[in-house]
Design a protein around this motif. Structure first.
Motif, mmCIF file in Angstrom:
data_model
loop_
_atom_site.group_PDB
_atom_site.id
_atom_site.type_symbol
_atom_site.label_atom_id
_atom_site.label_comp_id
_atom_site.label_asym_id
_atom_site.label_seq_id
_atom_site.Cartn_x
_atom_site.Cartn_y
_atom_site.Cartn_z
ATOM 1 N N GLN A 80 5.151 -3.204 7.578
ATOM 2 C CA GLN A 80 4.785 -2.306 6.250
ATOM 3 C C GLN A 80 5.065 -3.086 5.000
ATOM 4 O O GLN A 80 4.297 -3.337 4.023
ATOM 5 N N ASN A 105 2.427 -3.613 1.964
ATOM 6 C CA ASN A 105 2.741 -3.022 0.770
ATOM 7 C C ASN A 105 2.368 -4.293 -0.260
ATOM 8 O O ASN A 105 1.884 -4.101 -1.398
ATOM 9 N N GLU A 151 -0.505 -4.095 -3.195
ATOM 10 C CA GLU A 151 -0.121 -4.241 -4.649
ATOM 11 C C GLU A 151 -0.982 -5.405 -5.488
ATOM 12 O O GLU A 151 -1.323 -5.112 -6.286
ATOM 13 N N GLY A 187 0.915 3.699 7.787
ATOM 14 C CA GLY A 187 1.086 2.770 6.805
ATOM 15 C C GLY A 187 0.293 3.128 5.663
ATOM 16 O O GLY A 187 0.414 2.977 4.405
ATOM 17 N N VAL A 204 1.755 5.411 3.209
ATOM 18 C CA VAL A 204 2.581 5.051 2.407
ATOM 19 C C VAL A 204 2.012 4.469 1.154
ATOM 20 O O VAL A 204 2.487 4.573 -0.075
ATOM 21 N N MET A 205 0.768 3.572 1.209
ATOM 22 C CA MET A 205 0.347 2.891 0.141
ATOM 23 C C MET A 205 -0.309 3.798 -0.680
ATOM 24 O O MET A 205 -0.501 4.108 -2.093
ATOM 25 N N GLY A 228 2.030 5.674 -3.067
ATOM 26 C CA GLY A 228 2.291 4.654 -4.290
ATOM 27 C C GLY A 228 1.053 4.730 -5.131
ATOM 28 O O GLY A 228 1.346 4.903 -6.622
ATOM 29 N N ALA A 279 -6.266 0.656 0.789
ATOM 30 C CA ALA A 279 -5.258 1.103 1.767
ATOM 31 C C ALA A 279 -5.870 1.272 3.216
ATOM 32 O O ALA A 279 -5.308 0.886 4.276
#
Length: 797
Positions: free
Chosen positions: A644, A648, A652, A716, A719-720, A723, A745
Motif C-alpha cells: 500500500q 499510495n 499522490e 487499497g 484507502v486512496m 485520501g 485509485a
C-alpha cells in the motif's frame, strides 16, 4: 595530470554558492568558504554565541547554503546534494585548500581584492592544484602578476554564467602562462562532468559573450532613444522575431540587474582605447538615473518593467523613458512582426522581419547591423575563430544564431552591399572573403560542417559524444519516415526513433512509426534509442485530436486511439532488442509513457518529467498507471510486505500531477528505476543512450520476463479514495477532482479484486482505457481540455 575529484569555492554570494551547488550536482564534494563576520547578529547574541563560535565564523557560507534551498529556480538537481557542500571560512579553513583539486575564486569584481586573495591561496597551495577566477571581465594576467611561475601555469579564468545550473556557457580564459594541458583538462572536465558548453576566450575586457552581448544591448538602447521607440516596441522586435529569448532586451536587463549591467559596461569603457568603441560603452544617462533611483530590475521590484496589483489581478507595466512613469504594457503588432511570426525557422523569421520595410523592420536592421560589424571587427582580438563567438552568444545569451550564423541567414553578400551603401565600414577580411567567391561563413558538405578560419574553410571537429540527428538526416541516414517521426541510423547498427510533430505531441503518425520501428529493429539492428533534439522531448498526446473526437461523441475513435497507444507501447516493451529512452526538458503525460517501456531511461539532467493528465481531467491511459503498479509489485516481491505505501505514493504523484524538477528528481517522485541514470551534458544524451544499447547487446540481451502484477485491490482503493475525500473536505480539490482521483485509485488498485491478487498487464491496460473513456465523456473534462489548449494552463473546475 590532476584529476578533479574535490573542489573549493571562495565567495558564497549568489554566484559562488550557485557554482558550489552545480559542482555538487556533478557529484563533486565542495568546500564553500567566505570571510569571518566582524560582528554578531541579534539572534546570535541572544543565543549566547561569541565571534569565536563556529556558527558565527561560518555564518556567511551557512546562510548561503540555506538560501540555495529556497532559491527558485532551484540551483540543485536534488536537495539531497546539499550534503556534498561543506561550509567554512577563510581563516580557520584556509589550509584545507591544500587538499582539493580545484580552487575557484568568486569574490567581488575588484582586481586588488582578487590579487590579495590569490596571494593567500598560493601560500597553502598544493603544486598541481588548478586555481581559477570566476570573473566577468577582469584581466586574468593582471591577477597573477606577482605569483610564482608554477602557480601561473595552473591558473586560468573560468567564467560561469548565472545561474550556473541552467546557463550552458562557460568561458575558459587562459593567461599567456597557463599550461595548455590544464586548458585541455578543464575544457574536457567542464564539458563532460559539469555539462557545459565551453568556449576558449582571450584575456580581453569582458571576454567574448559579455563583450558582444553588452555592445548589442547598448546599441539597442541608443537606437531606441534616438528614434523614439518604446520599451514594448523594442522587446517585440528583439525577442523571438529575431531568434532571441522572450525576455528580449529590457526584460533581460531587468533580470540581470541594471547595476550589474552598468558595471560590465563600465569595465569595457575603462579598458578600451578606441574612441568610437568607448563612446558606445559609455553608460547612457537613463541607465545611470535608473540605478540612482534604485530601479535596477526584478530584484528591486521595478526596472524597465514592474508588476502592480490591479482590479483584474496582477498587471505588468512598462517604463516611459520620456516621462519616467509607468503605464500598462501594450501589445505591439506590425506587418514585419506578423511576417516574422508566420515564418519558419530563425533564418526565415529574420528574413521576413528585415524584408517588410516598416518601422520595426528598420529597428531590427539598425541594431543588428552594428552587432555584426562589431563581431567581425573584434573577431581576432577576442577569440580564435568565429565558432567561439557564435557559440558564446548562443550559450551565454540564448540566441538561436550567433552573429556569423545570423550573417549567413540574412545573406552575407547582400547584407554587406546594403551596409556599404549606407556608409558603414565593413572589415577588410569580410570583404576579402566575399571577393574570393564565398557567400557564407559556414557550409555543410556530406554531413560535415565547415567554418571560416584564416581565409579558408576548416572542418568543425566531430566529437564522438556529439550525435546530431539533423546532420544524420542530411547524410541520408533516415530509415523510415512519416509526418510525425523518423527512424534514423545512428551507427553501429543502432537506430534512433525521433519524434518531429508539433511540440512532439503523440498522435497516430508517431504511434505508427513506433510499431514500424520495432519491426525494423527486430530484423536489422542491435537496438533502439528513443530520443529527439526538439525544444522538449514530448508534451503528451495530441489533446486537440482527443477533444474533437470526444466532443463529436466518436467514442469508437477515442477507444481506437487509446488501444493504438497501448498496443504500441506494449510492442515497444516486448522488442527482443534493447531499447533506451533519452528524454529531455518537458517530458509529460504520453511522453513519460513513451519512455516507460524502455529497458533503461537516460534522463537529461534538465528533464521535467511527470504524468500530468489529471490537469486536463483525465488519467494516464497509455500504460502509465500500469507501469507504476508493475514497478511497485516488482520492488515489493514478498507477499507478506504491505504494498500500500508504494501505491499510495504513486497515487499522490499522479493525482497531484507532480513533475520532476530535474532528471535526478525523478527518483523522489518514484519514476526512476534502479537501472535508470542521468547525463549532465544534454549534447551527450543520444551518445550515452546508444552506448547503453551496445552494452546490453554485447552482454547478450534478452527481454525482461513477463510477470504478473500484485495489486492492493478494493481495500487499497478505499484507502486512496479516503485520501481524496479528505482533500475535498479540506477545500483543496473540487468534486470533479474527486471523480478523477477515484478513477485513478480504481486503476492503480487493480479494480474490484482482493488485495494480493495477481493480474496481467493487459488487465490493467483495460482498466486504464475504461476510466479514460468515461472521463472523456464528462463535460468538465472537456472544459479542462479546451482550456489547456487555449490558455496553456490547467482549469480547476
Amino acid at each position: 595530470m590532476t584529476k578533479i575529484r574535490t573542489a573549493a569555492v571562495i565567495g558564497s554570494g549568489v554566484m559562488g554558492s550557485g557554482i558550489a551547488a552545480h559542482l555538487a550536482n556533478a557529484g563533486i564534494p565542495v568546500l564553500l568558504l567566505d570571510m569571518v563576520p566582524t560582528g554578531l547578529l541579534p539572534q546570535e547574541e541572544s543565543a549566547g554565541l561569541t565571534l569565536d563560535h563556529p556558527k558565527v565564523r561560518n555564518r556567511l557560507a551557512v546562510n548561503a547554503m540555506d538560501k540555495l534551498k529556497k532559491t527558485n529556480p532551484a540551483p540543485l538537481y536534488s536537495e539531497a546534494f546539499m550534503d556534498r557542500i561543506t561550509p567554512g571560512n577563510l581563516e580557520d579553513d584556509l589550509a584545507k585548500l591544500g587538499s582539493v583539486d580545484w580552487i575557484i575564486e568568486v569574490i567581488v569584481e575588484n582586481l586588488q581584492a582578487k590579487q590579495q586573495l590569490l596571494s593567500r591561496i598560493e601560500k597553502v597551495w598544493k603544486p598541481g592544484t588548478i586555481v581559477s577566477s570566476n570573473t566577468s571581465g577582469i584581466s586574468i594576467h593582471a591577477m597573477i602578476e606577482q605569483a610564482s611561475d608554477a602557480f601561473k601555469k595552473h591558473f586560468l579564468g573560468t567564467h560561469f554564467f548565472n545561474p550556473p545550473r541552467y546557463m550552458k556557457l562557460l568561458e575558459v580564459i587562459p593567461s599567456e602562462h597557463t599550461d595548455p594541458a590544464i586548458v585541455s583538462l578543464m575544457t574536457e572536465f567542464c564539458e563532460k562532468k559539469l555539462g557545459k558548453g565551453v568556449v576558449q576566450a582571450k584575456d580581453t575586457p569582458n571576454f567574448i559573450a559579455n563583450r558582444i552581448g553588452t555592445y548589442g544591448l547598448l546599441v539597442t538602447l541608443r537606437e531606441m532613444l534616438a528614434n523614439g521607440y518604446s520599451v514594448e516596441e523594442v522587446d517585440a522586435v528583439t525577442g523571438p522575431a529575431m531568434g532571441r529569448p522572450k525576455s528580449a532586451t529590457f526584460r533581460t536587463l531587468d533580470l540581470v540587474g541594471l547595476d550589474t549591467f552598468v558595471h560590465v559596461a563600465n569595465n569595457v569603457f575603462g579598458l578600451v582605447d578606441d574612441t568610437i568603441e568607448k563612446e558606445v560603452f559609455d553608460t547612457p544617462e537613463i541607465l545611470k538615473t535608473m540605478v540612482e533611483k534604485g530601479w535596477i530590475g526584478e530584484k528591486a521590484g521595478q526596472g524597465f518593467y514592474k508588476k502592480v496589483k490591479s482590479e483584474t489581478g496582477k498587471e505588468i507595466q512598462s517604463l516611459d523613458l520620456g516621462t519616467m512613469t509607468y503605464a500598462a504594457s501594450r501589445k505591439i503588432s506590425s506587418a514585419s512582426l506578423e511576417a516574422s511570426k508566420q515564418a519558419k525557422g530563425t533564418s526565415g523569421k529574420l528574413k521576413a522581419l528585415l524584408g517588410a520595410k516598416d518601422r520595426y523592420s528598420d529597428l531590427a536592421w539598425n541594431i543588428l547591423k552594428p552587432v555584426l560589424l562589431y563581431s567581425a571587427e573584434k573577431m581576432n582580438e577576442i577569440a580564435d575563430s568565429i565558432v567561439e563567438i557564435d557559440r558564446a552568444l548562443k550559450w551565454g545569451f540564448n540566441w538561436d544564431l550567433g552573429p556569423f550564423e545570423t550573417w549567413d541567414a540574412i545573406g552575407l553578400k547582400r547584407s554587406v552591399e546594403r551596409m556599404e551603401a549606407e556608409g558603414s565600414k565593413v572589415p577588410d577580411w569580410v570583404k576579402a572573403w566575399i571577393a574570393a567567391g564565398n557567400d557564407s561563413f559556414y557550409k555543410s558538405k556530406e554531413g560535415q560542417s565547415f567554418y571560416y578560419l584564416k581565409n579558408e574553410y576548416r572542418g568543425i571537429e566531430a566529437k564522438p559524444e556529439l550525435i546530431s540527428l539533423s546532420a544524420l538526416k542530411q547524410q541520408n541516414k533516415v530509415i523510415r519516415s512519416n509526418s510525425g517521426a523518423n527512424l534514423i541510423d545512428i551507427g553501429d547498427e543502432v537506430a534512433c526513433l525521433e519524434f518531429q510533430s508539433p511540440n512532439n505531441a503523440i498522435g497516430g503518425d508517431i504511434l505508427t512509426m513506433i510499431q514500424q520501428s520495432v519491426d525494423e529493429v527486430r530484423s536489422n539492428y542491435r537496438g533502439l534509442v528513443v530520443a529527439n533534439e526538439g525544444k522538449n522531448f514530448c508534451v503528451g498526446a495530441n489533446l486537440m485530436l482527443l477533444l474533437m473526437e470526444a466532443q463529436d461523441g466518436e467514442w469508437d475513435e477515442v477507444d481506437g486511439i487509446i488501444r493504438l497507444f497501448q498496443n504500441s507501447m506494449m510492442k515497444l516493451k516486448s522488442l527482443e532488442k534493447p531499447v533506451v529512452a533519452a528524454p529531455h526538458k518537458m517530458t509529460l503525460g504520453g511522453g513519460v509513457e513513451a519512455c516507460m517501456p524502455a529497458d533503461q531511461i537516460i534522463f537529461a539532467a534538465e528533464t521535467y518529467y511527470g504524468l500530468v493528465e489529471v490537469g486536463v481531467g483525465l488519467i494516464p491511459a497509455g500504460g502509465g498507471c500500469k507501469e507504476l503498479a508493475l514497478k511497485a509489485s516488482a520492488l515489493v516481491r514478498d507477499p507478506e510486505v504491505d504494498l500500500q505505501p508504494w501505491i499510495n505514493a504513486s497515487f499522490e504523484t499522479v493525482a497531484m500531477a507532480k513533475v520532476s524538477t530535474s532528471g535526478h528528481d525523478t527518483k523522489r517522485l518514484g519514476y526512476m528505476r534502479p537501472q535508470d541514470t542521468v547525463v549532465i551534458n544534454d549534447d551527450h544524451r543520444i551518445y550515452e543512450a546508444k552506448q547503453a544499447v551496445l552494452r546490453m547487446d554485447a552482454a547478450g540481451y534478452s527481454p525482461p520476463a513477463v510477470e504478473k502484477i500484485r495489486v492492493v485491490g478494493e481495500n487499497g482503493k478505499a484507502v486512496m479514495q479516503v485520501g481524496a475525500y479528505s482533500m475535498k473536505q479540506g477545500g483543496y480539490i473540487s468534486d470533479h477532482d474527486v471523480l478523477i482521483a477515484n478513477k485513478l485509485a480504481h486503476v492503480l488498485a487493480g479494480g474490484n479484486v482482493s488485495a494480493g491478487t495477481l493480474v496481467t498487464e493487459q488487465y490493467l491496460l483495460d482498466l486504464e482505457r475504461e476510466a479514460f473513456l468515461s472521463l472523456c465523456g464528462e463535460l468538465k473534462t472537456q472544459q479542462r481540455m479546451q482550456y489547456m489548449l487555449s490558455k496553456g494552463k490547467p482549469l480547476r473546475n
